[in-house]
Every structure is written in structure tokens, then in C-alpha cells.
Design a protein around this motif. Structure first.
Motif, short mmCIF file in Angstrom:
data_model
loop_
_atom_site.label_atom_id
_atom_site.label_comp_id
_atom_site.label_asym_id
_atom_site.label_seq_id
_atom_site.Cartn_x
_atom_site.Cartn_y
_atom_site.Cartn_z
N UNK A 1 0.80 -1.23 0.00
CA UNK A 1 0.00 0.00 0.00
C UNK A 1 0.83 1.28 0.00
N UNK A 2 2.11 1.17 0.37
CA UNK A 2 2.95 2.37 0.44
C UNK A 2 3.35 2.85 -0.95
N UNK A 3 3.25 4.15 -1.14
CA UNK A 3 3.66 4.77 -2.41
C UNK A 3 5.18 4.90 -2.43
N UNK A 4 5.81 4.40 -3.48
CA UNK A 4 7.27 4.44 -3.58
C UNK A 4 7.80 5.70 -4.27
N UNK A 5 6.89 6.49 -4.84
CA UNK A 5 7.30 7.68 -5.58
C UNK A 5 7.42 8.87 -4.62
N UNK A 6 8.58 9.04 -4.01
CA UNK A 6 8.78 10.11 -3.04
C UNK A 6 8.72 11.49 -3.67
N UNK A 7 8.87 11.54 -4.99
CA UNK A 7 8.84 12.83 -5.68
C UNK A 7 7.48 13.51 -5.54
N UNK A 8 6.42 12.75 -5.32
CA UNK A 8 5.10 13.35 -5.14
C UNK A 8 5.09 14.29 -3.94
N UNK A 9 5.84 13.94 -2.92
CA UNK A 9 5.94 14.80 -1.74
C UNK A 9 6.97 15.90 -1.99
N UNK A 10 8.12 15.53 -2.52
CA UNK A 10 9.21 16.49 -2.73
C UNK A 10 8.78 17.60 -3.69
N UNK A 11 8.02 17.26 -4.71
CA UNK A 11 7.55 18.28 -5.66
C UNK A 11 6.63 19.29 -4.99
N UNK A 12 5.81 18.83 -4.04
CA UNK A 12 4.96 19.74 -3.29
C UNK A 12 5.80 20.67 -2.41
N UNK A 13 6.80 20.09 -1.76
CA UNK A 13 7.70 20.89 -0.91
C UNK A 13 8.44 21.93 -1.75
N UNK A 14 8.93 21.49 -2.91
CA UNK A 14 9.67 22.40 -3.79
C UNK A 14 8.77 23.52 -4.30
N UNK A 15 7.53 23.20 -4.64
CA UNK A 15 6.60 24.22 -5.13
C UNK A 15 6.29 25.23 -4.04
N UNK A 16 6.13 24.74 -2.80
CA UNK A 16 5.85 25.64 -1.68
C UNK A 16 6.99 26.63 -1.47
N UNK A 17 8.21 26.22 -1.78
CA UNK A 17 9.37 27.08 -1.61
C UNK A 17 9.55 28.03 -2.80
N UNK A 18 9.34 27.52 -4.02
CA UNK A 18 9.77 28.26 -5.21
C UNK A 18 8.66 28.97 -5.98
N UNK A 19 7.40 28.66 -5.73
CA UNK A 19 6.31 29.28 -6.49
C UNK A 19 5.99 30.67 -5.96
#
Length: 340
Positions: A279-297
């Protein structure tokens, strides 16, 4: 003879169908315009990234490590807080000379103050563009009655008080830059699944985030929250979870273990082994992309739901009445022997 009543009824029904279809198209059009506008608006990135400092906690592994590398590639001046010296060394090897590291234990006030002093000297009059409160711990805790007070204290010291302490230590620098605070919460900050200490700590992060957002709005500081679903990290490894759960079980009084049954722990561990890995999602980029957007947008979102399970299951479930959420969550819960 044609029955005019039937003709009029058919005509009225046809008009209603046309009106309903037009209303559907109208609503659909509004949704397309709304989400299209939001998508276009969110594409705009902040300028002069090379002049902006970003402080990230918990950069040894996982989300924080990936975010530090990504923002470094994008040109930000990253200040990475690492818990271990090994984490610092490995991160420096993987990044540019812009990135600097600080040894940081978010549960230690002296460590937090020392890091804040380094950051003050580094950012100067420009101030700190963003702090990302990523550092955290997780552990399976089983039912609440299995816990002792120290279990709650340990979790709160890192996951909640650590977030608050780190934020307050650099908030004057963020105000100077009119920057942003990015807090990493969880879907269990909205709805409690099982682990009481962890859920309580993340509910606290949500409340701190909301209070700070209102307080800082007049200063032009944005306060944002990331609410990931369940992802595959070192903290969610089934063997790690099983080991920790066994420790809780072994320290329980005999009468409590009898209430649950001698085979209860084995059943729970089997569930961990069977379900969690799948059940665990292995695509950590889904979280990292949100973090990056929060910083850079230029126009970040107030909240980010990271992961399909967060968007389409946990978030909707959190808005439902308690009797519905309880029924869904209890359906697949292993029942103690005394309750069967």
C-alpha cells in the motif's frame, strides 16, 4: 387522436433534460476555467533563486535529503540540517559548493540555537527565504493503552516542539525576507488512524501552522502545510515497524496481553508484512515536488495533499461524520480477544 397531455409531458421532460445538460456543461466550464487559471498562476516561479537561502531540517535521508538536492540543482542557497555527521558528508558530496550543512537535533534547544546563529551570519540583511520543517520520527504504537507518557513526550519533542522551536529560532530572518514557513504534517494530522502519539503530534503541527499563518499574514510571510499520505521510507519499513511493535507488546502487563490474546501481536505483524509493503507509495517525488513548489512558487498553495491516497481517500474521509470514519477504519482492524 393525439393525447396532448402526453405530448406536453414529453416536451417538458425534454426541456428539463436540455436544461440539466446545459447546467452540467456550465458547471464543467467553470471548473475548467478555475483549475486552468490556478494551474497557470501556480507556474510562476520566484526570481533570483541564487540569492535566496532555504533552511531544511532532517536532510540525512528521505524527503529532506531529496529536497535539498533538488533545490540546490535549481540554484537556491540550501542550508541543510543533518542529524549525523555522515549525513552532512554524503549530502555535500552530492551537491554544489553553494550548499552548506549544519548539525541539527530538533529536540535539543542548544543545537537549534547554534544552527540559528550560523544561519543569521549566512543570510545577513537579506534574511531567510524559507524554512522547511521536515525532520520527524515515526513508530508503530498500537492501541493507546499500550503507551506510557514517555512515548508521547518523545514524539511531541521531535514532531511538534521541534517544529515550533526551529520556526521561532529563524522567524525574524524570514520576516525580513518576507519569505515562507513550510511545515510537513501528514494525513494523520487530519484523521487518526491508529498511532496516537504520532497523530497527536501531527494534529499539533496543523494547529501551529494555522495559527502562525494568520499571525504572519500581515508581515507578508506565507505559512504552508504539506500533508503526505503513506510513502515508503526508512520509517515505514515493515521489519522496522514489526520490531518496534514487538517491543511495545513485550513490556505490556500480563492482564493487558490476555485481553488482546496471545496471537494478537502475530496477526498485527502479519498485516504489516502483507499490506503495508503493497500500500505504500514508492514515488517520493510526489511529496518532494509539493515541498519544492511551496518554496519556489510565487503563488504557493496553503495546503498540499501529496499522494493519491491522501487526495482521494484520507482527505475526503476526514470530512465525513465520525460514525462513517469509525466504521470504515474499524472494518479491517484486528479485534482483541476480549472483544470477540
Amino acid at each position: 387522436m393525439v393525447d396532448m397531455r402526453i405530448v406536453c409531458f414529453d416536451l417538458k421532460e425534454s426541456i428539463q433534460r436540455v436544461d440539466s445538460f446545459e447546467m452540467f456543461l456550465y458547471i464543467l466550464g467553470l471548473l475548467v476555467i478555475f483549475y486552468g487559471y490556478r494551474w497557470f498562476k501556480e507556474l510562476k516561479q520566484v526570481p533570483n533563486k541564487s540569492e535566496k537561502h532555504v533552511y531544511i531540517t532532517g536532510c540525512d535521508t528521505g524527503f529532506g535529503n531529496l529536497l535539498a538536492k533538488h533545490l540546490d540543482e535549481k540554484g537556491f542557497c540550501v542550508i541543510a540540517g543533518c542529524y549525523t555527521e555522515k549525513g552532512e558528508i554524503e549530502l555535500k558530496k552530492a551537491c554544489s559548493a553553494r550548499l552548506i550543512t549544519v548539525q541539527l537535533d530538533v529536540s535539543d534547544n542548544d543545537s537549534i540555537k547554534k544552527a540559528a546563529g550560523i544561519i543569521k551570519n549566512t543570510v545577513g540583511e537579506k534574511g531567510l527565504w524559507a524554512v522547511v520543517n521536515n525532520a520527524g520520527i515515526s513508530q508503530p504504537s498500537g492501541p493507546t493503552e499500550w503507551m506510557v507518557l514517555d512515548d508521547f513526550k518523545k514524539m511531541l519533542n521531535v514532531n511538534l516542539l521541534g517544529v515550533i522551536a526551529v520556526t521561532l529560532s529563524v522567524l525574524p530572518f524570514i520576516k525580513k525576507a518576507k519569505g515562507r514557513v513550510v511545515n510537513i504534517s501528514s494525513v494523520v494530522g487530519r484523521i487518526c488512524v491508529n498511532s496516537a502519539p504520532y497523530s497527536i503530534s501531527k494534529h499539533g503541527v496543523e494547529a501551529f501552522n494555522d495559527c502562525l499563518r494568520l499571525n504572519m499574514a500581515p508581515f507578508g510571510v506565507k505559512v504552508l502545510c504539506i500533508e503526505p499520505g503513506f510513502f515508503k521510507t526508512s520509517m515505514s519499513d515493515p521489519s522496522f515497524l514489526q520490531h518496534n511493535l514487538q517491543k511495545f507488546w513485550d513490556r505490556l502487563p500480563e492482564d493487558v496481553r490476555n485481553d488482546y490474546g496471545s496471537d494478537y501481536i502475530d496477526k498485527v505483524k502479519a498485516v504489516f508484512a502483507k499490506r503495508i509493503g503493497k500500500s505504500l507509495d514508492q514515488d517520493l517525488w510526489k511529496v518532494v515536488s509539493c515541498m519544492a513548489h511551496a518554496v519556489s512558487a510565487v503563488h504557493p498553495r496553503t495546503r498540499y495533499s501529496a499522494g493519491w491516497d491522501a487526495k482521494f481517500f484520507w482527505l475526503p474521509l476526514s470530512y465525513m461524520p465520525s460514525f462513517i470514519t469509525d466504521a470504515i477504519l474499524l472494518k479491517n482492524t484486528i479485534k482483541p480477544k476480549a472483544c470477540i
